[in-house]
Design an enzyme around this catalytic site. Structure first.
Site, PDB file in Angstrom:
ATOM      1  N   GLY A  39      -4.773   6.399  15.085  1.00 17.47           N
ATOM      2  CA  GLY A  39      -3.157   6.882  15.465  1.00 17.47           C
ATOM      3  C   GLY A  39      -2.918   8.167  14.634  1.00 17.47           C
ATOM      4  O   GLY A  39      -3.646   8.895  14.200  1.00 17.47           O
ATOM      5  N   SER A  40      -1.459   8.403  14.326  1.00 15.51           N
ATOM      6  CA  SER A  40      -1.137   9.350  13.841  1.00 15.51           C
ATOM      7  C   SER A  40      -1.259   9.413  12.297  1.00 15.51           C
ATOM      8  O   SER A  40      -1.476   8.401  11.726  1.00 15.51           O
ATOM      9  CB  SER A  40       0.644   9.206  14.255  1.00 15.51           C
ATOM     10  OG  SER A  40       0.971  10.314  13.186  1.00 15.51           O
ATOM     11  N   THR A  41      -1.290  10.608  11.800  1.00 15.57           N
ATOM     12  CA  THR A  41      -1.313  10.806  10.281  1.00 15.57           C
ATOM     13  C   THR A  41      -0.445  10.323   9.379  1.00 15.57           C
ATOM     14  O   THR A  41      -0.434  10.116   8.257  1.00 15.57           O
ATOM     15  CB  THR A  41      -1.876  12.309   9.814  1.00 15.57           C
ATOM     16  OG1 THR A  41      -0.655  12.908  10.378  1.00 15.57           O
ATOM     17  CG2 THR A  41      -3.287  12.757  10.517  1.00 15.57           C
TER      18      THR A  41
END
Length: 236
Positions: A39-41
């Protein structure tokens, strides 16, 4: 434990440590094992926020580290180790993690080395039903098996067990890769061997109550010991 990759952004509530979709299961103050992050950083910053709110896991165990979780663990100062076979872990295990050494210990879990001797006669394989007198897997169907004693070479164990449990005196045809499986509080390292019999006639000992010869595709109809189907697939 999570058997699937975790995104800390949306996958974990930083105010409680609860895992989304896990009915209140929380990672707060627990050792959290999952295959890898995804997923997102922003997930890295979620870990930092969990530190601020006091909901961090005590440690993280991954099969494979990736930048999101690795960076978040560094920023939040959470001990993290990777390259661990998390299939050997279970919910509720007592686990000791050493982030400096990169090690994981399971003090309540023991390891044992055993041999599994698959005997082939033409297209059929030998299955033996374990008696109630053996220590494990009573009533299950298995290949010839036995513990590797201290200072004993697994191949020697295999030939000895085959002789004792069936009366067969034949040489090893093939050695398979070691299969590791966990059952309850034991991790079994199974050393597989293939033997070919020149006759279907055998004599079983007290460790078994009956035997039969089956084709590989018929094994699904039997309650077999863990890992046996995988071992046969690898050997044939």
């Amino acid at each position: 434990m999570s058997e699937t990759p975790i995104s800390f952004l949306g996958g974990v509530d930083p105010s409680t440590g609860n895992i989304a979709g896990r009915d209140g299961a929380s990672v707060k103050d627990k050792i959290f094992a999952f295959p890898r992050g995804r997923g997102s950083t922003v997930g890295s910053y979620v870990l930092l926020e969990m530190k601020r709110q006091g909901t961090l896991p005590a440690a993280i165990i991954n099969s494979l580290a990736e930048p999101i979780v690795a960076t978040g663990s560094v920023m939040a100062r959470v001990p993290m180790v990777d390259r661990i076979d998390i299939s050997m872990l279970r919910d509720g295990d007592r686990v000791i993690v050493d982030g400096d050494q990169g090690t994981v210990e399971l003090p309540d879990v023991t390891e044992s080395h055993v041999v599994s001797c698959v005997v082939q006669d033409g297209e059929r394989l030998l299955l033996l039903k374990r008696s109630g007198k053996v220590g494990t897997f009573q009533g299950y169907w298995a290949a010839v098996s036995g513990f590797v004693e201290k200072d004993e070479v697994p191949m020697e164990t295999a030939r000895k067990e085959l002789r004792e449990e069936t009366g067969l005196e034949v040489d090893v045809c093939k050695e398979g890769r070691v299969v590791t499986v966990r059952d309850k509080s034991t991790v079994w390292h199974v050393h597989p061997y293939l033997f070919r019999a020149s006759s279907p006639k055998i004599e079983i000992d007290w460790e078994h109550t009956e035997f039969c010869w089956v084709r590989p595709q018929e094994m699904n109809g039997f309650q077999t010991v863990p890992g046996l189907v995988e071992i046969v697939r690898d050997l044939l």
